[in-house]
Design a protein around this motif. Sequence first.
Motif, short mmCIF file in Angstrom:
data_model
loop_
_atom_site.label_atom_id
_atom_site.label_comp_id
_atom_site.label_asym_id
_atom_site.label_seq_id
_atom_site.Cartn_x
_atom_site.Cartn_y
_atom_site.Cartn_z
N ARG A 18 0.82 -1.22 0.00
CA ARG A 18 0.00 0.00 0.00
C ARG A 18 0.85 1.26 0.00
NH1 ARG A 18 -5.26 -1.75 3.51
NH2 ARG A 18 -6.05 -3.13 1.89
N VAL A 19 1.98 1.22 0.66
CA VAL A 19 2.88 2.39 0.66
C VAL A 19 3.34 2.66 -0.77
CG1 VAL A 19 5.09 3.30 1.48
CG2 VAL A 19 3.61 2.02 3.04
N GLY A 20 3.77 1.61 -1.46
CA GLY A 20 4.21 1.76 -2.85
C GLY A 20 3.10 2.24 -3.76
N GLU A 21 1.91 1.67 -3.57
CA GLU A 21 0.77 2.08 -4.41
C GLU A 21 0.39 3.54 -4.18
OE1 GLU A 21 -1.63 -2.13 -4.98
OE2 GLU A 21 -2.12 -0.88 -3.24
N VAL A 22 0.41 3.98 -2.92
CA VAL A 22 0.07 5.38 -2.61
C VAL A 22 1.11 6.32 -3.22
CG1 VAL A 22 -0.10 7.09 -0.76
CG2 VAL A 22 -1.33 4.92 -0.57
N TYR A 23 2.40 6.00 -3.03
CA TYR A 23 3.45 6.86 -3.60
C TYR A 23 3.30 6.93 -5.12
CZ TYR A 23 7.72 8.54 -5.55
OH TYR A 23 8.62 9.24 -6.32
N LEU A 24 3.15 5.78 -5.78
CA LEU A 24 3.03 5.75 -7.24
C LEU A 24 1.82 6.57 -7.70
CD1 LEU A 24 4.08 4.66 -9.94
CD2 LEU A 24 2.61 2.67 -9.57
N GLY A 25 0.69 6.41 -7.02
CA GLY A 25 -0.50 7.17 -7.37
C GLY A 25 -0.30 8.67 -7.20
N GLN A 26 0.34 9.06 -6.11
CA GLN A 26 0.60 10.47 -5.89
C GLN A 26 1.56 11.02 -6.93
OE1 GLN A 26 1.99 10.29 -1.82
NE2 GLN A 26 0.03 11.06 -1.06
N ALA A 27 2.63 10.27 -7.23
CA ALA A 27 3.61 10.73 -8.21
C ALA A 27 2.97 10.89 -9.58
CB ALA A 27 4.80 9.77 -8.27
N HIS A 28 2.13 9.93 -9.98
CA HIS A 28 1.47 10.04 -11.28
C HIS A 28 0.50 11.22 -11.30
CE1 HIS A 28 2.27 5.71 -12.88
NE2 HIS A 28 3.29 6.51 -13.04
N SER A 29 -0.22 11.45 -10.23
CA SER A 29 -1.15 12.59 -10.17
C SER A 29 -0.40 13.91 -10.29
CB SER A 29 -1.94 12.58 -8.87
OG SER A 29 -2.82 11.49 -8.85
N VAL A 30 0.71 14.02 -9.56
CA VAL A 30 1.52 15.25 -9.62
C VAL A 30 2.09 15.43 -11.02
CG1 VAL A 30 3.60 16.37 -8.75
CG2 VAL A 30 2.03 15.28 -7.16
N ALA A 31 2.58 14.34 -11.63
CA ALA A 31 3.13 14.43 -12.99
C ALA A 31 2.06 14.91 -13.97
CB ALA A 31 3.68 13.07 -13.41
N ASP A 32 0.83 14.43 -13.80
CA ASP A 32 -0.27 14.88 -14.66
C ASP A 32 -0.51 16.38 -14.51
OD1 ASP A 32 -0.66 12.33 -15.67
OD2 ASP A 32 -2.42 11.91 -14.41
N VAL A 33 -0.51 16.86 -13.28
CA VAL A 33 -0.72 18.29 -13.04
C VAL A 33 0.42 19.10 -13.65
CG1 VAL A 33 -0.77 20.06 -11.22
CG2 VAL A 33 -2.13 17.98 -10.97
N LEU A 34 1.63 18.61 -13.53
CA LEU A 34 2.80 19.32 -14.07
C LEU A 34 2.91 19.19 -15.59
CD1 LEU A 34 5.49 18.38 -11.40
CD2 LEU A 34 4.20 20.51 -11.59
N GLY A 35 2.22 18.22 -16.16
CA GLY A 35 2.29 18.01 -17.59
C GLY A 35 3.58 17.36 -18.06
#
Length: 120
Positions: A18-35
Amino acid sequence: MSYPFQSTGTPLWDPALRVGEVYLGQAHSVADVLGVPSGLTPLRNGTCDLDPETFAAFVEHLLRFHNKGRHQSLSRMLHGVLVVSLVLMGRAGCPPPPPGGEVRDALLAEASALEPTMPR
């Protein structure tokens, strides 16, 4: 069960699932916002591959975005993703982010303190 992160077959981090999944989800969300791409690719075998060049660019964009500091709540949300990302960047052999003042130095110190607690 865990969620290993690796780069060219080299283990970087082996957090709980779950720690890995949360980090990956957050990183992908941030990357999407940053483009920008995150450089993190989940694989079918339950691991995540990190492309060092793309990931380093993602972290540099994230650091600049974080340093703008226009919204306190957003800065707090980005903080955890950024500190973990700085640890992964170092483990992947990426050069540290360019100089950026007190905030950068504080984040690097925090990443340095976190690094020994992140199992490989």
